[in-house]
Motif scaffolding. Structure first.
Motif, mmCIF file in Angstrom:
data_model
loop_
_atom_site.group_PDB
_atom_site.id
_atom_site.type_symbol
_atom_site.label_atom_id
_atom_site.label_comp_id
_atom_site.label_asym_id
_atom_site.label_seq_id
_atom_site.Cartn_x
_atom_site.Cartn_y
_atom_site.Cartn_z
ATOM 1 N N TYR A 1 11.893 17.352 -1.844
ATOM 2 C CA TYR A 1 12.423 17.864 -0.759
ATOM 3 C C TYR A 1 11.852 17.088 0.585
ATOM 4 O O TYR A 1 10.318 17.619 0.643
ATOM 5 C CB TYR A 1 12.630 19.196 -0.627
ATOM 6 N N HIS A 2 12.660 16.675 1.371
ATOM 7 C CA HIS A 2 11.902 15.944 2.519
ATOM 8 C C HIS A 2 11.586 17.078 3.717
ATOM 9 O O HIS A 2 11.009 16.616 4.829
ATOM 10 C CB HIS A 2 12.693 14.888 3.094
ATOM 11 N N THR A 3 12.129 18.095 3.611
ATOM 12 C CA THR A 3 12.138 19.218 4.639
ATOM 13 C C THR A 3 10.688 20.125 4.558
ATOM 14 O O THR A 3 10.372 21.084 5.254
ATOM 15 C CB THR A 3 13.221 20.088 4.994
ATOM 16 N N GLU A 4 10.019 19.927 3.352
ATOM 17 C CA GLU A 4 8.928 20.931 3.060
ATOM 18 C C GLU A 4 7.872 19.968 2.547
ATOM 19 O O GLU A 4 7.753 18.794 2.259
ATOM 20 C CB GLU A 4 9.307 21.726 1.793
ATOM 21 N N ARG A 5 6.588 20.605 2.600
ATOM 22 C CA ARG A 5 5.469 19.939 2.181
ATOM 23 C C ARG A 5 5.191 20.153 0.608
ATOM 24 O O ARG A 5 4.894 21.339 0.242
ATOM 25 C CB ARG A 5 4.149 20.294 2.814
ATOM 26 N N GLU A 6 5.728 19.312 -0.304
ATOM 27 C CA GLU A 6 5.819 19.791 -1.762
ATOM 28 C C GLU A 6 4.874 18.819 -2.517
ATOM 29 O O GLU A 6 4.381 19.034 -3.658
ATOM 30 C CB GLU A 6 7.169 19.650 -2.260
ATOM 31 N N ALA A 7 4.166 17.824 -1.825
ATOM 32 C CA ALA A 7 3.022 16.982 -2.349
ATOM 33 C C ALA A 7 2.327 16.214 -1.616
ATOM 34 O O ALA A 7 2.544 16.030 -0.311
ATOM 35 C CB ALA A 7 3.748 15.966 -3.392
ATOM 36 N N PHE A 8 1.098 15.581 -2.098
ATOM 37 C CA PHE A 8 0.133 14.870 -1.417
ATOM 38 C C PHE A 8 0.111 13.644 -2.303
ATOM 39 O O PHE A 8 -0.128 13.945 -3.616
ATOM 40 C CB PHE A 8 -1.154 15.423 -1.029
ATOM 41 N N LEU A 9 -0.296 12.547 -1.955
ATOM 42 C CA LEU A 9 -1.071 11.605 -2.768
ATOM 43 C C LEU A 9 -2.738 11.333 -2.266
ATOM 44 O O LEU A 9 -2.664 11.531 -1.120
ATOM 45 C CB LEU A 9 -0.347 10.175 -2.848
ATOM 46 N N LEU A 10 -3.514 11.447 -3.056
ATOM 47 C CA LEU A 10 -4.851 10.919 -2.767
ATOM 48 C C LEU A 10 -5.034 9.769 -3.520
ATOM 49 O O LEU A 10 -5.254 9.763 -4.695
ATOM 50 C CB LEU A 10 -5.861 12.090 -2.982
ATOM 51 N N ILE A 11 -5.307 8.421 -2.563
ATOM 52 C CA ILE A 11 -5.717 7.341 -3.275
ATOM 53 C C ILE A 11 -7.038 6.806 -3.015
ATOM 54 O O ILE A 11 -7.447 6.862 -1.624
ATOM 55 C CB ILE A 11 -4.725 6.315 -2.619
ATOM 56 N N THR A 12 -7.638 6.775 -3.851
ATOM 57 C CA THR A 12 -9.216 6.344 -3.794
ATOM 58 C C THR A 12 -9.117 4.902 -4.040
ATOM 59 O O THR A 12 -8.366 4.457 -4.386
ATOM 60 C CB THR A 12 -10.340 7.198 -4.586
ATOM 61 N N LYS A 13 -10.603 4.614 -3.943
ATOM 62 C CA LYS A 13 -10.626 2.806 -4.260
ATOM 63 C C LYS A 13 -10.366 2.718 -5.891
ATOM 64 O O LYS A 13 -9.557 1.778 -6.227
ATOM 65 C CB LYS A 13 -12.082 2.361 -4.209
ATOM 66 N N LYS A 14 -10.553 3.604 -6.670
ATOM 67 C CA LYS A 14 -10.552 3.430 -7.899
ATOM 68 C C LYS A 14 -9.202 4.182 -8.525
ATOM 69 O O LYS A 14 -8.925 4.039 -9.805
ATOM 70 C CB LYS A 14 -11.814 4.249 -8.938
#
Lengths: 360, 360
Positions: free
Chosen positions: A38-51
């Motif tokens: 849902y776009h009105t809530e904080r439901e996820a994060f992405l953590l992108i590292t070099k590897k």
């Protein structure tokens, strides 16, 4: 999707970051094509590292993420395992010194939790990638525009005396959904004097003879969006109204012509705004209280903004609206909006609904 | 509305603030009843000081704000007059030393602009006010729930073999809109194995014999929202499915009974979660990967959260869901959700759709 993640990682050195935390739902959608959140809530994060790339979300999405996002490592967050714990662990494990965050999305409260996890925090977002759309993205927006054009043709046949603004919006939205698409944003239907409010809230007013009808609506098709405004007249438009209409249409055409003529050269987007706005002012009408246009894609409004202070230069892959208007309080308003895409040094108009003055 | 603003100002001393900047669209709506702003963009701020109240918005809304919000001083912001200029001026003029901001809404980028304007910045939000709804708010939610109940009764007659999830959602949403209401959130329709995803994204799967059907949907009525989930069966439910259903229903009833029995005493919301969750675990089913419930009102999800770690105590005026579930990956899921309001030491159930096991 992996191309997009590679493009993202390629931006790390020039931004002096080792990793980035992606938090805004539209950027998550851009990088994963996973549209469940849902776009009105904080439901996820992405953590992108070099590897590596990690997706942090809660148990409601575990099975769906496992099924659809095989190239991400899933980390389940919960009140017992808050997101900052995961971030801290990965940052330690991968020896990350500098983390990019979306400072225009991360809240002060979230920032306070991230701060102790990493030595340096910098602003980083995906504007640079998302502002230049690829062929598939433009094709999806184009498809949304085609449905938008059909919707306009459809609604012209439905408008009759006494119908309310809400009923018109309902018919339009229903038509969009029957065409296997979704509504992109709250449909604006403004009759008569209401058309003088640039963002009128569609209400229960009934259509009367000689009313202007402003229709501003968007279609969402496979996550990509359209946006179009037309202003038509119910009954005869007075000479004064015709002059307002012609001025807005001329202003829009002058801005589009300017882009077409100069494409291939360096074009400042602010100049397109100045041409349309300047023309309207020269005709002794008030300047419009909004930008000439805005980018569109996964979001209704995204970069570039086309206003007198825009710094951006026209680039291939940009998709944006051109939407000058004249708003005369207590009388009427006219706005005409089309979407434009820039592809291979060509200005492509994506919306094709008629713009001759329509008197129903 | 002026009562709400006075209640807000009465919170200043105990929070050691002289003024507050209100930024989240739902809090702006709560204090103004002005529902024109889009909730996905930053289109306005309220600045409430001891003596005055200001609304900061851009020219698109000027005339509408003037018409509807006469008890606010309007300040037009624009690229030339950004919001931080106004904040700085008012803070200087009114000698404000300590400003409350919504740290769970203001972004890092905005915070950076506010910081130089004032000596002290503190967290402040409206949770304390909004968590206890007044009679009118509960009545609006109740009306949304009535339309939700009608929607459920309606859709039972429309479900037939081969219909897709999307078609069911379309019928439901259309019915809601024909009843002069709006959709509160993306309707979840999950057939068969899809019901095992707690937040399944409604898709194109077709209904087959013996599928479970999970329906999670909300109605927005005069800005207030409902939320309800029912799980029904198409064809016969196996004994195993019946046992899952009965367990979820019992868990829900135990939690509601607990509230009813103990109302008037100090009730920790976490205990309601533990009762429902504990019962499901005791029946050898997995714990559900979400809270037992969440507050609802102007937003779909707002405080209180009812989870094992909730700190809140039950208070009059609270409105929240009770929605235990059992999710068995690759088999099926059941969730049953009702809304509860607390008024004058009474637990009032707002949703009334049947909960006996339905086999269509």
């Amino acid at each position: 999707m992996s191309t997009r993640i590679n493009n993202l990682k390629n931006l790390f050195p020039k931004n002096s970051i080792d990793a980035t935390l992606i938090s805004s739902p539209h950027n998550i959608l851009y990088l994963t094509n996973f549209s469940h959140f849902y776009h009105t809530e904080r439901e996820a994060f992405l953590l992108i590292t070099k590897k590596n790339q990690y997706i942090l979300t809660d148990g409601r999405y575990t099975d769906a993420v496992k099924k659809h996002l095989k190239n991400f490592q899933l980390i389940e967050i919960s009140p017992r395992n808050p997101f900052e714990n995961t971030i801290k662990n990965i940052i330690e494990k991968e020896k990350i010194l500098s983390l990019g965050i979306e400072t225009n999305n991360i809240t002060v409260a979230e920032h306070k939790k991230i701060t102790p996890c990493v030595k340096n925090i910098k602003h980083f977002d995906l504007t640079e990638l998302r502002i230049q759309k690829d062929k598939e993205e433009i094709a999806a927006i184009q498809q949304a525009c085609i449905i938008g054009d059909k919707t306009f043709a459809f609604i012209l046949k439905k408008i009759k005396p006494g119908i309310t603004e809400k009923e018109v919006a309902f018919e339009m939205e229903n038509f969009i959904r029957k065409n296997d698409a979704e509504i992109s944003f709250r449909t604006v239907v403004a009759f008569g004097k209401n058309s003088a409010f640039p963002h009128h809230k569609t209400g229960r007013d009934r259509l009367k003879n000689n009313d202007a009808i402003l229709l501003d609506f968007g279609v969402k098709y496979e996550n990509y969006r359209s946006d179009m405004t037309r202003t038509i007249f119910f009954g005869k438009a007075s000479l004064e109204k015709k002059r307002v209409y012609a001025t807005v249409l001329n202003a829009q055409q002058k801005a589009i012509e300017y882009l077409k003529k100069n494409i291939g050269n360096k074009i400042f987007l602010s100049d397109a705004d100045k041409i349309a706005r300047g023309y309207i002012i020269a005709q002794k009408f008030p300047s419009f209280p909004h930008s000439l246009g805005h980018g569109i894609g996964l979001k209704d409004h995204e970069p570039p903004s086309i206003n007198p202070k825009s710094k951006e230069i026209l680039k291939t892959g940009m998709v944006f609206s051109i939407e000058p208007g004249i708003y005369l309080n207590n009388f009427m308003g006219v706005r005409i909006e089309d979407l434009i895409a820039i592809q291979n040094d060509t200005v492509i108009q994506l919306t094709h609904s008629p713009k001759n003055l329509i008197e129903l």
